[in-house]
Design a protein around this motif. Structure first.
Motif, PDB file in Angstrom:
ATOM      1  N   UNK A 255      -3.260   0.788  15.468  1.00  0.00           N
ATOM      2  CA  UNK A 255      -2.657   0.834  16.792  1.00  0.00           C
ATOM      3  C   UNK A 255      -1.618  -0.261  17.010  1.00  0.00           C
ATOM      4  N   UNK A 256      -1.415  -1.114  16.008  1.00  0.00           N
ATOM      5  CA  UNK A 256      -0.465  -2.220  16.156  1.00  0.00           C
ATOM      6  C   UNK A 256       0.963  -1.688  16.302  1.00  0.00           C
ATOM      7  N   UNK A 257       1.656  -2.203  17.313  1.00  0.00           N
ATOM      8  CA  UNK A 257       3.053  -1.846  17.537  1.00  0.00           C
ATOM      9  C   UNK A 257       3.998  -2.978  17.183  1.00  0.00           C
ATOM     10  N   UNK A 258       3.462  -4.101  16.725  1.00  0.00           N
ATOM     11  CA  UNK A 258       4.299  -5.272  16.466  1.00  0.00           C
ATOM     12  C   UNK A 258       4.363  -5.638  14.986  1.00  0.00           C
ATOM     13  N   UNK A 259       3.638  -4.884  14.155  1.00  0.00           N
ATOM     14  CA  UNK A 259       3.625  -5.191  12.730  1.00  0.00           C
ATOM     15  C   UNK A 259       4.687  -4.436  11.952  1.00  0.00           C
ATOM     16  N   UNK A 260       4.535  -4.475  10.624  1.00  0.00           N
ATOM     17  CA  UNK A 260       5.493  -3.839   9.722  1.00  0.00           C
ATOM     18  C   UNK A 260       4.726  -2.894   8.810  1.00  0.00           C
ATOM     19  N   UNK A 261       4.906  -1.598   8.948  1.00  0.00           N
ATOM     20  CA  UNK A 261       4.180  -0.665   8.095  1.00  0.00           C
ATOM     21  C   UNK A 261       4.413  -0.941   6.608  1.00  0.00           C
ATOM     22  N   UNK A 262       3.309  -1.059   5.870  1.00  0.00           N
ATOM     23  CA  UNK A 262       3.297  -1.233   4.411  1.00  0.00           C
ATOM     24  C   UNK A 262       3.723  -2.622   3.931  1.00  0.00           C
ATOM     25  N   UNK A 263       3.897  -3.590   4.837  1.00  0.00           N
ATOM     26  CA  UNK A 263       4.279  -4.924   4.357  1.00  0.00           C
ATOM     27  C   UNK A 263       3.181  -5.535   3.491  1.00  0.00           C
ATOM     28  N   UNK A 264       1.930  -5.183   3.790  1.00  0.00           N
ATOM     29  CA  UNK A 264       0.847  -5.739   2.972  1.00  0.00           C
ATOM     30  C   UNK A 264       0.870  -5.162   1.554  1.00  0.00           C
ATOM     31  N   UNK A 265       1.334  -3.935   1.392  1.00  0.00           N
ATOM     32  CA  UNK A 265       1.468  -3.354   0.056  1.00  0.00           C
ATOM     33  C   UNK A 265       2.518  -4.109  -0.753  1.00  0.00           C
ATOM     34  N   UNK A 266       3.613  -4.490  -0.077  1.00  0.00           N
ATOM     35  CA  UNK A 266       4.655  -5.282  -0.734  1.00  0.00           C
ATOM     36  C   UNK A 266       4.098  -6.642  -1.145  1.00  0.00           C
ATOM     37  N   UNK A 267       3.322  -7.236  -0.252  1.00  0.00           N
ATOM     38  CA  UNK A 267       2.698  -8.536  -0.525  1.00  0.00           C
ATOM     39  C   UNK A 267       1.764  -8.448  -1.734  1.00  0.00           C
ATOM     40  N   UNK A 268       0.927  -7.411  -1.797  1.00  0.00           N
ATOM     41  CA  UNK A 268      -0.021  -7.277  -2.902  1.00  0.00           C
ATOM     42  C   UNK A 268       0.689  -7.115  -4.249  1.00  0.00           C
ATOM     43  N   UNK A 269       1.882  -6.566  -4.218  1.00  0.00           N
ATOM     44  CA  UNK A 269       2.640  -6.393  -5.465  1.00  0.00           C
ATOM     45  C   UNK A 269       3.436  -7.643  -5.831  1.00  0.00           C
ATOM     46  N   UNK A 270       3.310  -8.683  -5.010  1.00  0.00           N
ATOM     47  CA  UNK A 270       3.986  -9.943  -5.309  1.00  0.00           C
ATOM     48  C   UNK A 270       5.457  -9.944  -4.977  1.00  0.00           C
ATOM     49  N   UNK A 271       5.906  -9.016  -4.133  1.00  0.00           N
ATOM     50  CA  UNK A 271       7.333  -8.892  -3.842  1.00  0.00           C
ATOM     51  C   UNK A 271       7.765  -9.571  -2.547  1.00  0.00           C
ATOM     52  N   UNK A 272       6.831 -10.165  -1.840  1.00  0.00           N
ATOM     53  CA  UNK A 272       7.167 -10.961  -0.663  1.00  0.00           C
ATOM     54  C   UNK A 272       6.034 -11.951  -0.431  1.00  0.00           C
ATOM     55  N   UNK A 273       6.383 -13.127   0.071  1.00  0.00           N
ATOM     56  CA  UNK A 273       5.376 -14.127   0.437  1.00  0.00           C
ATOM     57  C   UNK A 273       5.087 -14.017   1.923  1.00  0.00           C
ATOM     58  N   UNK A 274       3.810 -14.069   2.275  1.00  0.00           N
ATOM     59  CA  UNK A 274       3.402 -14.094   3.682  1.00  0.00           C
ATOM     60  C   UNK A 274       2.766 -15.449   3.967  1.00  0.00           C
ATOM     61  N   UNK A 275       3.332 -16.169   4.906  1.00  0.00           N
ATOM     62  CA  UNK A 275       2.849 -17.489   5.284  1.00  0.00           C
ATOM     63  C   UNK A 275       2.250 -17.396   6.692  1.00  0.00           C
ATOM     64  N   UNK A 276       0.977 -17.670   6.877  1.00  0.00           N
ATOM     65  CA  UNK A 276      -0.084 -17.859   5.916  1.00  0.00           C
ATOM     66  C   UNK A 276      -0.571 -16.516   5.397  1.00  0.00           C
TER      67      UNK A 276
END
Length: 439
Positions: A255-276
């Motif tokens: 239900x989140x309207x402020x997030x980014x769809x699939x950004x966690x998939x990018x993170x898991x593949x090592x293609x972006x850093x998420x702080x924290x």
């Protein structure tokens, strides 16, 4: 050490803070209220030797917490060796099974840690909380020092005070160290967030882009910023100022309207850093706090430099019995709450309230911790022209790149209520600058 010049400029500095929009907001009763964070110009002063001791202890603690997070989402050796009960991890509201096996860039989980401490009247420092999710507050002493420097330049020329303007440089170093290739961005949920001022201020100071979720898009396993002309620019690091559950509607809260769809998939593949890193909440659970000294011994093979406040877990029978027998002398905290909420003092309850609370404690022992009430030091504040003592804590900021870096400043918060130990801004507290003296 007191500086009369700054006393004279207290009202002016608060007026400037208001003009610059240095505010925080809170939701209460389904209403958003934005208010000033009152500044007191009498600084907290920490001698160089004392801060050197704090610095060593803070670095040690954050190293151990990062190792714990890496372990708990992979091998879980600390559980296998019986140092922490499994129930304490998997029952934590901060533990996220979705984060199992996800290794962040450079193996860093907590890039920005806000560690809350108090100094007891016995002269010892005690850690109260480890904030490893989305800790806020660095911007307030940054801008307040800047205004004080303008109001009384001689003060900072004559006294040997560590310059706190390097926080942005430390943050950018942290960004760049884990950046996977692309621009740095600060992800904000928008101006109705409690710390929106800080989001915009840190973006300006570090040169990062201030964005909301609608300005970022995932495409071909990478994250991109959508520029005004419609072109895409690759993003390498995201300092996200939104909670885990709202970060990615495809992986967490749908239900989140402020997030980014699939950004966690990018993170898991090592293609972006998420702080924290997502999932950090398991390490700043107030119940897990009890085990941090054990983590230091387990992972680093060192004795803890800084002490926890004496803490009891009703989860354990021995501790439960102690809490029941000494209830009136303890402060009880709900492990899932923050911002000064969920904190009760045993001696402030009526017999009826105590009876109801003990029944709740008995039925949900994992939900609470109990601590000895530390009689921590008062600091002078200026109130209606008079200097009066008030309880105050210190939020120290530790940033992690190749090594932990402790900012030689910090956010000192104080209670404006003479009878209160709770200093949080959401509870009506104020803040002051923290002067670390150089040699």
């Amino acid at each position: 050490m007191r500086d009369v010049k700054l006393y004279e400029h207290t009202d002016i500095i608060n007026e400037l803070l208001a003009r610059y929009g240095v505010k925080f907001g809170i939701y209460k009763n389904n209403t958003f209220k934005e208010q000033l964070f009152p500044f007191d110009a009498i600084p907290r002063i920490i001698e160089a030797d004392e801060y050197e001791f704090l610095e060593k202890g803070l670095k040690q603690r954050v190293k151990a917490l990062n190792l714990f997070l890496k372990d708990i989402y992979s091998e879980k050796q600390i559980l296998k060796d019986g140092i922490i009960p499994e129930d304490f991890i998997f029952a934590s509201s901060g533990y996220m099974a979705e984060c199992e096996g996800a290794m962040p860039p450079k193996g860093i989980y907590s890039h920005i840690s806000g560690i809350d401490l108090v100094k007891g009247k016995d002269g010892n420092w005690y850690i109260l909380e480890d904030n490893l999710r989305v800790p806020s507050g660095a911007s307030y002493p940054m801008i307040a020092r800047d205004l004080c420097r303008k109001a009384s330049p001689d003060t900072f020329t004559d006294l040997k005070i560590e310059d706190n303007r390097n926080y942005a440089r430390l943050l950018k170093k942290t960004f760049d160290y884990v950046n996977t290739g692309g621009v740095n961005v600060i992800l904000t949920p928008g101006r109705y967030n409690a710390a929106y001022f800080e989001h915009s201020y840190l973006a300006e100071q570090t040169g990062a882009l201030l964005v909301n979720g609608s300005e970022l898009i995932v495409q071909d396993d990478y994250l991109y910023f959508i520029k005004a002309d419609g072109e895409y620019e690759k993003v390498g690091a995201v300092y996200r100022r939104i909670s885990d559950e709202f970060l990615d509607p495809m992986n967490f809260n749908p239900e989140s309207l402020i997030g980014i769809p699939h950004v966690y998939d990018v993170f898991k593949k090592g293609n972006v850093a998420l702080l924290n890193a997502p999932g950090n909440g398991v390490a700043d659970d107030k119940g897990i706090y009890y085990f941090v000294p054990k983590m230091i011994e387990y992972y680093l093979h060192e004795e803890p430099i800084l002490s926890n406040a004496p803490t009891y877990l009703p989860f354990y029978e021995e501790d439960y019995n102690y809490v029941i027998e000494n209830f009136d002398n303890l402060v009880i905290k709900d492990v899932a709450e923050a911002g000064g909420y969920g904190v009760v003092f045993g001696n402030s309850m009526t017999p009826e309230e105590k009876e109801r609370f003990l029944a709740l404690l008995t039925s949900e022992p994992r939900r609470f911790i109990a601590q000895e009430v530390i009689d921590f030091q008062d600091l002078d504040i200026l109130e209606e022209g008079e200097v009066v003592p008030r309880k105050a804590d210190l939020r120290a900021f530790v940033l992690m790149a190749d090594e932990p870096m402790v900012w030689k400043s910090g956010l000192t918060r104080f209670s404006r209520n003479p009878d209160s130990f709770i200093v949080n801004s959401s509870q009506g507290g104020g803040f002051k600058d923290t002067w670390v003296l150089s040699r």
